[in-house]
Design an enzyme around this catalytic site. Structure first.
Site, mmCIF file in Angstrom:
data_model
loop_
_atom_site.group_PDB
_atom_site.id
_atom_site.type_symbol
_atom_site.label_atom_id
_atom_site.label_comp_id
_atom_site.label_asym_id
_atom_site.label_seq_id
_atom_site.Cartn_x
_atom_site.Cartn_y
_atom_site.Cartn_z
ATOM 1 N N LYS A 123 7.779 24.188 -25.685
ATOM 2 C CA LYS A 123 7.844 24.527 -27.174
ATOM 3 C C LYS A 123 8.659 25.641 -27.442
ATOM 4 O O LYS A 123 9.348 25.524 -28.287
ATOM 5 C CB LYS A 123 6.362 24.657 -27.765
ATOM 6 C CG LYS A 123 5.479 23.774 -27.601
ATOM 7 C CD LYS A 123 4.148 23.877 -28.255
ATOM 8 C CE LYS A 123 3.179 22.677 -28.437
ATOM 9 N NZ LYS A 123 2.001 22.673 -28.981
ATOM 10 N N SER A 143 -3.072 21.732 -31.448
ATOM 11 C CA SER A 143 -2.023 22.927 -31.268
ATOM 12 C C SER A 143 -1.332 23.526 -32.544
ATOM 13 O O SER A 143 -0.746 24.549 -32.491
ATOM 14 C CB SER A 143 -1.032 22.747 -30.027
ATOM 15 O OG SER A 143 -0.235 21.680 -30.435
#
Length: 339
Positions: free
Chosen positions: A279, A234
């Protein structure tokens, strides 16, 4: 209730809590992690320093015990996943960790390739062999190979891709033997494996591994990325931005703290990831002012839309920017008013 009974009850509760912390459930729990500056991690030789920063964002993932499961049930930004959603069937902890670290390595390779290509700098890709992701217990490879091994030669043949390796193996029949040369860490080893039919597909033979290409990228100027034990793909977009910023003149950050997430394909496409709401929380806590999120070509269920919803929910002033590819991020940064 007298003091003695209270103390006894507290002691019993403490024992129960301690025991429950060692009793694991068939679930994983994820929660917001951190946003980490990339300049100390990425090093391009003779690069300029930036006034702002690019940051990768992480989530924390762990096997659920009774306590963490209950806490996640009551927490808005913690998620509970069944084991099958995180690990493949029969995948061990070691195999899962190997797979995650390999995904990170592949992400770094793609990030370097895209950044050097866009900057017009020299690079070359070298195929180093077949990377063993996991090994089936009831197949012949389990008696020789381990996750993380690199097969570099079979029957004195070297291949240019894992597909060539698979084509060679599939051309044989059950009972045939192949002699392999492989690396485990930095040690070269050899062994012989007898091919066997797969239980779920008797017409197909193999040695019983899940595999991927193992590539090494050589660059000029040199670049190194010290991602330590961070796994997964990611961070691809943010690695690409940091590398490109160090390769080129000027400062793309404009003095801002810029976080983000998204996989990076070899052609510069930014792909979606899991846990983007968490996140957003991590980036906001770290003081990020801008956050790049995969747009997925405007899909209604895109990472970008999920990130927008999370940002609104926590009341952050952080700007959420949609990106479909690396060029989208560069275009936004190019028009950003510098601090």
């Amino acid at each position: 209730m007298n003091r003695k009974n209270v103390a006894r009850l507290l002691l019993i509760l403490l024992v129960l809590i301690t025991i429950s912390s060692f009793f694991y459930l068939p679930y994983y729990v994820s929660k917001p992690g951190m946003a980490q500056e990339l300049e100390p991690i990425v090093d391009v030789t003779d690069a300029d320093e930036a006034n702002g920063s690019f940051m990768l964002t992480t989530i924390r993932m762990g096997k659920a015990n009774i306590i963490s499961y209950l806490m996640a049930k009551w927490s808005k930004y913690q998620e509970i996943y069944p084991e099958s959603a995180i690990r493949t069937e029969d995948e061990t902890d070691e195999e899962y960790n190997v797979r995650q670290l390999h995904l990170m390595d592949s992400s770094k390779t793609n990030a370097i390739k895209v950044a050097y290509e866009k900057a017009g700098k020299e690079f070359s890709l070298q195929y180093k062999g077949v990377y063993v992701l996991d090994v089936l217990e009831d197949m012949p490879a389990s008696r020789l190979l381990q996750p993380g091994d690199q097969i570099i030669q079979v029957d004195q043949l070297k291949f240019g891709s894992s597909k060539e390796f698979m084509d060679y193996i599939s051309s044989k029949k059950a009972g045939d033997k192949v002699h392999i040369v492989y690396k485990r860490e930095e040690t070269e080893k050899t062994g012989t494996i007898t091919l066997q039919s797969f239980k779920d597909d008797p017409n197909r033979v193999g040695i019983g591994i899940s595999l991927d290409d193992y590539k090494r990228i050589l660059t000029k100027p040199p670049v190194s990325i010290d991602s330590e034990e961070i796994g997964g793909p990611s961070a691809g977009l943010m690695f690409t931005l940091e590398i490109y910023n160090q390769l080129t003149d000027g400062d793309l950050t404009g003095g801002y703290k810029i976080a983000g997430t998204g996989t990076m394909a070899e052609d510069g496409t930014v792909g979606p990831i899991g846990g983007i709401s968490q996140k957003i929380v991590a980036a906001d806590k770290s003081g990020a002012e801008i956050f790049f999120a995969p747009n997925e070509k405007g899909a209604k269920t895109s990472n970008y839309r999920e990130a927008l919803a999370a940002a609104k929910d926590i009341g952050t002033d952080m700007k959420i920017i949609p990106v479909d590819d690396f060029q989208d991020a560069l275009d936004y940064l190019g028009q950003l008013k510098k601090k």
